[in-house]
Structures are given as structure tokens and as C-alpha cells.
Design a protein around this motif. Structure first.
Motif, PDB file in Angstrom:
ATOM      1  N   SER A  33     -10.130  -7.083   1.337  1.00 55.12           N
ATOM      2  CA  SER A  33     -10.477  -7.934   0.185  1.00 55.12           C
ATOM      3  C   SER A  33      -9.738  -7.423  -1.041  1.00 55.12           C
ATOM      4  O   SER A  33     -10.316  -6.771  -1.894  1.00 55.12           O
ATOM      5  N   PRO A  34      -8.458  -7.733  -1.094  1.00 60.07           N
ATOM      6  CA  PRO A  34      -7.610  -7.167  -2.150  1.00 60.07           C
ATOM      7  C   PRO A  34      -7.788  -7.840  -3.509  1.00 60.07           C
ATOM      8  O   PRO A  34      -8.209  -8.980  -3.600  1.00 60.07           O
ATOM      9  N   LYS A  35      -7.435  -7.084  -4.518  1.00 63.09           N
ATOM     10  CA  LYS A  35      -7.281  -7.651  -5.848  1.00 63.09           C
ATOM     11  C   LYS A  35      -5.867  -8.182  -5.904  1.00 63.09           C
ATOM     12  O   LYS A  35      -4.953  -7.588  -5.337  1.00 63.09           O
ATOM     13  N   LYS A  36      -5.668  -9.293  -6.596  1.00 63.00           N
ATOM     14  CA  LYS A  36      -4.340  -9.909  -6.590  1.00 63.00           C
ATOM     15  C   LYS A  36      -3.281  -9.022  -7.216  1.00 63.00           C
ATOM     16  O   LYS A  36      -2.108  -9.126  -6.878  1.00 63.00           O
ATOM     17  N   GLU A  37      -3.651  -8.103  -8.098  1.00 62.59           N
ATOM     18  CA  GLU A  37      -2.651  -7.237  -8.723  1.00 62.59           C
ATOM     19  C   GLU A  37      -2.270  -6.031  -7.852  1.00 62.59           C
ATOM     20  O   GLU A  37      -1.300  -5.341  -8.141  1.00 62.59           O
ATOM     21  N   ASN A  38      -3.005  -5.786  -6.782  1.00 61.19           N
ATOM     22  CA  ASN A  38      -2.660  -4.690  -5.878  1.00 61.19           C
ATOM     23  C   ASN A  38      -1.489  -5.091  -4.990  1.00 61.19           C
ATOM     24  O   ASN A  38      -1.271  -6.266  -4.729  1.00 61.19           O
ATOM     25  N   LEU A  39      -0.760  -4.122  -4.540  1.00 64.89           N
ATOM     26  CA  LEU A  39       0.443  -4.377  -3.759  1.00 64.89           C
ATOM     27  C   LEU A  39       0.351  -3.677  -2.409  1.00 64.89           C
ATOM     28  O   LEU A  39       0.091  -2.475  -2.348  1.00 64.89           O
ATOM     29  N   HIS A  40       0.557  -4.429  -1.344  1.00 63.85           N
ATOM     30  CA  HIS A  40       0.611  -3.880   0.010  1.00 63.85           C
ATOM     31  C   HIS A  40       1.827  -4.482   0.690  1.00 63.85           C
ATOM     32  O   HIS A  40       1.982  -5.703   0.728  1.00 63.85           O
ATOM     33  N   PHE A  41       2.665  -3.647   1.223  1.00 66.88           N
ATOM     34  CA  PHE A  41       3.903  -4.089   1.862  1.00 66.88           C
ATOM     35  C   PHE A  41       4.158  -3.206   3.068  1.00 66.88           C
ATOM     36  O   PHE A  41       4.038  -1.989   2.983  1.00 66.88           O
ATOM     37  N   SER A  42       4.500  -3.807   4.201  1.00 64.23           N
ATOM     38  CA  SER A  42       4.833  -3.052   5.405  1.00 64.23           C
ATOM     39  C   SER A  42       6.023  -3.691   6.081  1.00 64.23           C
ATOM     40  O   SER A  42       6.147  -4.920   6.116  1.00 64.23           O
TER      41      SER A  42
ATOM     42  N   LEU B  70      10.480   3.898  -5.750  1.00 63.73           N
ATOM     43  CA  LEU B  70       9.699   3.424  -6.877  1.00 63.73           C
ATOM     44  C   LEU B  70      10.285   2.173  -7.518  1.00 63.73           C
ATOM     45  O   LEU B  70       9.695   1.601  -8.413  1.00 63.73           O
ATOM     46  N   GLU B  71      11.418   1.759  -7.029  1.00 65.88           N
ATOM     47  CA  GLU B  71      12.031   0.527  -7.536  1.00 65.88           C
ATOM     48  C   GLU B  71      11.503  -0.686  -6.791  1.00 65.88           C
ATOM     49  O   GLU B  71      10.775  -0.582  -5.803  1.00 65.88           O
ATOM     50  N   ASN B  72      11.972  -1.800  -7.185  1.00 66.72           N
ATOM     51  CA  ASN B  72      11.533  -3.079  -6.663  1.00 66.72           C
ATOM     52  C   ASN B  72      11.734  -3.203  -5.155  1.00 66.72           C
ATOM     53  O   ASN B  72      12.799  -2.895  -4.624  1.00 66.72           O
ATOM     54  N   ILE B  73      10.711  -3.685  -4.437  1.00 64.51           N
ATOM     55  CA  ILE B  73      10.783  -3.860  -2.983  1.00 64.51           C
ATOM     56  C   ILE B  73      11.928  -4.789  -2.593  1.00 64.51           C
ATOM     57  O   ILE B  73      12.594  -4.589  -1.577  1.00 64.51           O
ATOM     58  N   GLN B  74      12.212  -5.740  -3.388  1.00 64.18           N
ATOM     59  CA  GLN B  74      13.307  -6.663  -3.095  1.00 64.18           C
ATOM     60  C   GLN B  74      14.648  -5.943  -3.018  1.00 64.18           C
ATOM     61  O   GLN B  74      15.490  -6.293  -2.187  1.00 64.18           O
ATOM     62  N   GLN B  75      14.863  -4.942  -3.843  1.00 68.54           N
ATOM     63  CA  GLN B  75      16.091  -4.161  -3.788  1.00 68.54           C
ATOM     64  C   GLN B  75      16.184  -3.394  -2.468  1.00 68.54           C
ATOM     65  O   GLN B  75      17.258  -3.310  -1.869  1.00 68.54           O
ATOM     66  N   VAL B  76      15.074  -2.845  -2.014  1.00 67.64           N
ATOM     67  CA  VAL B  76      15.057  -2.132  -0.732  1.00 67.64           C
ATOM     68  C   VAL B  76      15.417  -3.097   0.400  1.00 67.64           C
ATOM     69  O   VAL B  76      16.238  -2.797   1.266  1.00 67.64           O
ATOM     70  N   TRP B  77      14.805  -4.278   0.385  1.00 67.75           N
ATOM     71  CA  TRP B  77      15.059  -5.260   1.440  1.00 67.75           C
ATOM     72  C   TRP B  77      16.530  -5.671   1.469  1.00 67.75           C
ATOM     73  O   TRP B  77      17.107  -5.864   2.539  1.00 67.75           O
ATOM     74  N   SER B  78      17.169  -5.782   0.324  1.00 70.60           N
ATOM     75  CA  SER B  78      18.584  -6.164   0.286  1.00 70.60           C
ATOM     76  C   SER B  78      19.485  -5.084   0.892  1.00 70.60           C
ATOM     77  O   SER B  78      20.567  -5.389   1.382  1.00 70.60           O
TER      78      SER B  78
ATOM     79  N   ASN C 225       5.629   1.894   4.654  1.00 72.03           N
ATOM     80  CA  ASN C 225       4.335   1.390   4.203  1.00 72.03           C
ATOM     81  C   ASN C 225       4.202   1.778   2.746  1.00 72.03           C
ATOM     82  O   ASN C 225       4.210   2.962   2.411  1.00 72.03           O
ATOM     83  N   LEU C 226       4.078   0.796   1.889  1.00 71.42           N
ATOM     84  CA  LEU C 226       3.935   1.052   0.467  1.00 71.42           C
ATOM     85  C   LEU C 226       2.628   0.450   0.010  1.00 71.42           C
ATOM     86  O   LEU C 226       2.412  -0.756   0.146  1.00 71.42           O
TER      87      LEU C 226
END
Length: 162
Positions: A104-113, A131-139, A153-154
Motif C-alpha cells: 500500500s504505497p504512497k504515491k511519492e515513494n519510489l520502487h523500481f526493480s 543516485l541519478e535518474n532511473i531513466q539514465q540507468v535504463w538508457s 532493486n531501488l
């Protein structure tokens, strides 16, 4: 905010890292308005009996002190080395907290796997940029040559219910 550089003895470390809420309370009392047992209980969703036991333990080892303004962080600075026998439990505690937040997350929390393969060079680059943007890692991962199997897991989330 934490003064001193005392090291906890092994028995104290074993208890401190046995439950997530010891570290949470130890740090939580640095926040204005979170210095009483009642506010700690409410914020962390813990029963008062658990908060009482935790505060008693944290006071006994100097991690928190009771002042006129409420509980404050004590004189001991806590840092767990990567080769500590308690490191697995420490990581486990916070991963379980993340999993509970995912339910039951809060919308401001971030979970990425994600699981992917990438070159050694890109592995090092990503580690330095976590610590940078997840989108940069994905690229970086997308065009990377398949050389290493990695899992990322972040979890970036607030503890508490305010």
C-alpha cells in the motif's frame, strides 16, 4: 546531528540490527514532533509496548537520551561495515520494509526493480550513478553488451504514516 564515534559492542549490534524499528527510532527522534513515545508509535505504526522496549534498549546503549524536549539521538554514531555478520539482517530488514510499502504505497515513494545483462564497463558506470535518474540507468542498459547478469532493486520511501 549525531555526535561522537563510539562503536557498539557485538551483543548490542546483534540486537540493534535484529529489528528495523531500532534504527528507525534512533533516526526518527531527530525530527521535530517525533520525540515522544506516542508520536513514534503513531508515526511508525508500532504498538506502545514495542516502542517502550525499543526506547529502553536504545537508552541503555546510549543511542537515544530522554531530555526536556523529548527523546534525542545520543552520543553514539552507528555505522555497519560491509563485512559485518549483521549486514545481511540489516539489508533484509529494509527490504522487508520496502515490500510492505509496495503493498500500500504512497504515491511519492519510489520502487523500481529490473534484471538485465551489461558489460563490465557499464556496470561500473551505473554503480557510480545510482543516485541519478532511473531513466539514465535504463538508457545505459538498453544498448549494453550482455556480459553480466545483474539485479537492481531501488527503494526510496518514507517510513511512517504522516
Amino acid at each position: 546531528r549525531i555526535k561522537g564515534k563510539e562503536e557498539l559492542d557485538v551483543v548490542t549490534q546483534a540486537k540493534y540490527y535484529s529489528r528495523w524499528y531500532y534504527a528507525a527510532i534512533h533516526v526518527l527522534v531527530t525530527i521535530p514532533g517525533k520525540k515522544s513515545k506516542e508520536s513514534i508509535s503513531s508515526y511508525l505504526g508500532l504498538e506502545m509496548v514495542t516502542v517502550n522496549e525499543a526506547i529502553e534498549f536504545l537508552e541503555s546503549c546510549g543511542l537515544v537520551t530522554n531530555t526536556n524536549a523529548g527523546y534525542e539521538t545520543g552520543m553514539t554514531k552507528v555505522f555497519l561495515k560491509g563485512d559485518s555478520p549483521f549486514i545481511v539482517q540489516h539489508h533484509h530488514n529494509w527490504r522487508l520494509s520496502a515490500m510492505n510499502d509496495i503493498i500500500s504505497p504512497k504515491k511519492e515513494n519510489l520502487h523500481f526493480s529490473s534484471v538485465y545483462t551489461l558489460s563490465e564497463k557499464d556496470f561500473v558506470k551505473i554503480r557510480e550513478q545510482l543516485l541519478e535518474n532511473i531513466q539514465q540507468v535504463w538508457s545505459i542498459v538498453q544498448p549494453s553488451k550482455e556480459e553480466k547478469l545483474c539485479a537492481l532493486n531501488l527503494d526510496f520511501f518514507e517510513l511512517g504514516r504522516d
